[in-house]
Design an enzyme around this catalytic site. Structure first.
Site, short mmCIF file in Angstrom:
data_model
loop_
_atom_site.label_atom_id
_atom_site.label_comp_id
_atom_site.label_asym_id
_atom_site.label_seq_id
_atom_site.Cartn_x
_atom_site.Cartn_y
_atom_site.Cartn_z
N HIS A 191 0.63 -1.17 -0.11
CA HIS A 191 -0.01 0.00 -0.10
C HIS A 191 0.93 1.25 0.13
O HIS A 191 0.57 2.01 -0.80
CB HIS A 191 -0.87 -0.17 1.21
CG HIS A 191 -1.72 1.10 1.43
ND1 HIS A 191 -3.11 1.19 1.05
CD2 HIS A 191 -1.44 2.47 1.98
CE1 HIS A 191 -3.59 2.51 1.17
NE2 HIS A 191 -2.55 3.20 1.78
N GLU A 192 1.81 1.36 1.04
CA GLU A 192 2.74 2.72 1.10
C GLU A 192 3.53 2.48 -0.19
O GLU A 192 3.94 3.71 -0.73
CB GLU A 192 3.32 2.55 2.27
CG GLU A 192 2.60 2.43 3.52
CD GLU A 192 1.54 3.51 3.87
OE1 GLU A 192 1.67 4.33 3.19
OE2 GLU A 192 0.53 3.36 4.46
N HIS A 252 1.94 4.79 -2.62
CA HIS A 252 2.01 6.22 -2.33
C HIS A 252 3.44 6.78 -2.62
O HIS A 252 3.63 7.77 -3.37
CB HIS A 252 1.82 6.56 -0.77
CG HIS A 252 0.50 6.52 -0.36
ND1 HIS A 252 -0.53 7.15 -0.69
CD2 HIS A 252 -0.12 5.65 0.75
CE1 HIS A 252 -1.72 6.96 -0.06
NE2 HIS A 252 -1.43 6.14 0.95
N GLU A 291 -4.34 8.00 -2.43
CA GLU A 291 -4.96 6.73 -1.99
C GLU A 291 -5.15 5.86 -3.20
O GLU A 291 -5.35 4.75 -3.15
CB GLU A 291 -6.15 7.10 -1.00
CG GLU A 291 -5.77 7.38 0.31
CD GLU A 291 -4.74 6.71 1.13
OE1 GLU A 291 -4.66 5.67 0.83
OE2 GLU A 291 -4.31 7.74 2.02
#
Lengths: 495, 495
Positions: free
Chosen positions: B263-264, B267, B293
């Protein structure tokens, strides 16, 4: 209740401290955490921040506010705080903001490049970056000289060691040169036939780190108010309340990292012990870099060099590293005098030679009689003269070994030897006051009394006294190099 | 050659970016490195820094300079950069500096306390700190409302998602509520009899970390321009060129940390892929938190949820953790829909319920119809309604689980579900343009093509287009929630 000019100044300098918080954080992060790709953005941000701090320190209203506050000051502490504010104001106004920004940018760029270039022994790559830093440092020294009415090099000394001048150092270091070379020769002669335990082996880094942490705890470091990390060049940074020290590990030699940790813990305890009521005020800062080094050297040389302390240390070393060293064996290792290439690894007898070399080099670079291009030859010649070591072609262990000049911090190195002198003088004063030798205190388990004495006499006083007064108050005498000589003759020659 | 008003503005906003560099560094350090004793000094320094950035963004000369530069602007990119500058100026001038400083101070104090208080499930200790933050956030929303002519909550949404309003969200989330509960019921029914491989076991943290790093490299993360560390709450921070992401490890469950890393990394690639030519300019920033996001959820849900990607992942997992999982087994694990307490660990089907809860709560807290004291009851009731879970007395896994509100970041949560919608819409557009399903692309080894598409359509555009235009340009259509529905029905019900 204090009057309003003083309060306004305190608020202003508290704001400055808030910005300096980020300067300290950026420094620490750059040395410990930052990936290479972050270097350029960090350098630019540090330059902008330095410029802003400079602007705050040179705010035009400060001169009048300082005058007004001086007239209103209620007590000696307030007057001391104002004296330190005025000192910062004078220092800052001597240099234009554009030069502060340019030098900061060049310094961080040079330091970023140095990390890889030192590893690669790449003098040719490093040289132009250092030349730019030295060029800007000369410009800074010229500006400061004109504004402050001091010689260019004296103005740089004054940044790290307020009140100390080249004339004083030439005198102090001149005396040192009268007795040190002979002492080195005597000690190395004496030690020639002595057997020393061999430390060669493989020491896993996690075990070294665990040892370092336990030793820091023994030395009273508060891990709720600080950290231990790894960097190329050991240092102690951060802010009071969050003091961050570093070391670097060699898996074939635990001693270098361990002694580095003990040294930096001395710096750290000074920072952690500064007066809380004065946090954020100039009067609450550490007194000078020489006083700072006196604390790190007190820990590394006075304490950790004593056999009684090594009696506390050896069980920890043995447990973490699976060794069976006695305190006496460690004492023989740590009292071994052995001229070497690297300043931070030097024994306390040859250490001043490393400083004498750098002192001569930076004086000459500032006054223009030594160019960066000629620094390696200068280095090699001086190392040959002072310690009998050739450094031709070995830049990484020669003039590229330290971080100070990459950042333009010329004028700092003398603080190490001044610190060694202060550390010796403090030890004799402490022993007189507690009526017991340091060794006896340690054997009686009175390590806490030693720290309490340092806290009472040095740490808790911040910058509220000037250096001479602080040393006089702590030891009853002005600073003198003869305590260092006495200490070295006692420890190394049994005199 | 641009005219001078524009250049002056660019220099000014570059300076602002230099100060924001330290704000990002202070944030990251506080969450990853700072010892507890550093909290108060950091909070105060962050407040001063926030106040200074605010002062720079509200400099009185900006209004006229913006007008002048608009008249001189040479091209669309410059006009876009000016639009973003003007947006920042308007946002900043709506709030007094004293409130910015007070809210920053209260936010960091609350976050510092939250770390320990969350661990201890200490709602009573946490409540007064959160109340202070909410009080100041309401005051901020009131100020912004008066200055910007929007409702208080809309002004908070506008900070994270320019152009998005409560009316639009009520509509979008209202549609979601029409189909989501039934979909959850259908999927959980369908999965009721399905066997899922068990992941219980002991997974040493160093092995999990090594796995995470290798997966980041697979996902194109550049470790010369960033780091991976540990924090209580996973996040992606730092600055372009030095992007720092975090995760947290559970030695009994590798999946949570691994999915956090993926997920990160989404980003992080967005930040690393922002246009270099626009670094330091408002036009070069990531478009919005919803877009941000969308990238993290594209990585975590669209990519890592696909069986083809799990075919790349399973050999890495097996090698680092000594397992023998198949891609198909992992797919069954990661497509398992299971209502749970923790938002960041939620599957993509139940995730929007966590957002709906927070959206209703923060709207009510901003307009004053919900007090902090009543938040736990509100939470428990909503969790019962939305996901059938009771959270009475379990504050740490209830209303104390997230970091956003501690910092006063109300208005952020809707971005997650907007991001999930954008991520689905982007995937269908990418598949149409590359004329291949995402699974097929991955099976053909064309992961790089997927990243190139995202870079071309999203990352490299910074904020030069507004959100609606960016989504239209990337997908050919305005934002719509129906792609998320289509994606979920396809993946979870095989429709």
């Amino acid at each position: 209740m204090s009057a309003s000019a003083y309060d306004g100044l305190c608020r202003h300098f508290q704001q400055i401290a808030h910005f300096e918080h980020f300067s300290a954080l950026g420094d620490w992060d750059q040395a410990t955490m930052m990936p290479v790709g972050g270097g350029e953005a960090r350098s630019e941000a540090m330059a902008t921040l330095a410029g802003h701090i400079h602007a705050l320190k040179t705010a035009p209203w400060l001169a009048e506010a300082l005058d007004k506050a001086r007239a209103e000051a209620q007590n000696d502490d307030e007057r001391a705080n104002l004296r330190e504010m005025a000192h910062q104001y004078r220092q800052a106004t001597a240099v234009p903001q554009s030069l502060v920004e340019a030098k900061t940018l060049a310094g961080y760029r040079c330091e970023n490049a140095w990390r890889e270039q030192r590893r690669a022994n790449d003098w040719q790559g490093f040289k132009p970056k250092l030349e730019e830093v030295i060029r800007l440092t000369r410009e800074e020294a010229q500006c400061r000289s004109q504004a402050l009415g001091m010689t260019p090099y004296d103005t740089l000394l004054d940044k790290f060691e307020p009140g100390v001048t080249q004339a004083m150092l030439d005198n102090t270091f001149g005396e040192l040169k009268n007795w040190l070379p002979e002492l080195i020769a005597e000690v190395t002669d004496l030690q020639l036939g002595q057997a020393v335990p061999q430390l060669s082996g493989h020491y896993p880094i996690p075990a070294q780190e665990a040892l370092g942490r336990e030793v820091m705890t023994l030395l009273g470091f508060d891990f709720n108010q600080g950290r231990l990390d790894v960097s190329n060049h050991p240092f102690c940074g951060g802010v009071p309340g969050d003091v961050r020290l570093t070391t670097r590990y060699d898996s074939n030699n635990f001693s270098s990292a361990l002694m580095g940790v003990i040294h930096e813990t001395g710096h750290a305890r000074y920072e952690q012990g500064l007066p809380k009521a004065w946090r954020g005020q100039p009067g609450g800062l550490a007194r000078s870099m020489g006083l700072h080094e006196s604390q790190s050297l007190f820990f590394e040389m006075q304490l950790a060099g004593s056999e009684a302390f090594l009696g506390l240390l050896s069980p920890l070393i043995n447990r973490h590293l699976g060794l069976q060293l006695s305190a006496e064996g460690l004492a023989r290792i740590y009292s071994r005098v052995n001229p070497g290439l690297i300043r931070v690894d030097a024994d306390e007898v040859t250490y001043p030679c490393h400083i004498l070399l750098r002192y001569e080099a930076e004086k000459a670079m500032v006054n223009g009689s030594l160019e960066v291009a000629d620094l390696p030859d200068f280095w090699s010649t001086q190392m040959q003269t002072l310690l009998g070591i050739n450094t031709d072609g070995n830049y990484r262990d020669g003039c590229m070994q330290d971080i100070h000049w990459t950042l333009g911090e010329l004028g700092y190195f003398p603080s190490y030897t001044l610190g060694a002198m202060v550390a010796s003088q403090l030890r004799y004063a402490l022993e007189a006051e507690l009526d017991s030798s340091l060794d006896s205190l340690l054997e009686q388990g009175r390590l806490a009394d030693v720290f309490a004495w340092l806290e009472r006499n040095i740490w808790s006083r911040g910058s509220l006294l000037q250096t001479d007064d602080l040393i006089q108050a702590a030891t009853g005498k002005p600073l003198s190099g003869r305590y260092l000589e006495r200490h070295l003759r006692s420890r190394y020659l049994g005199e």
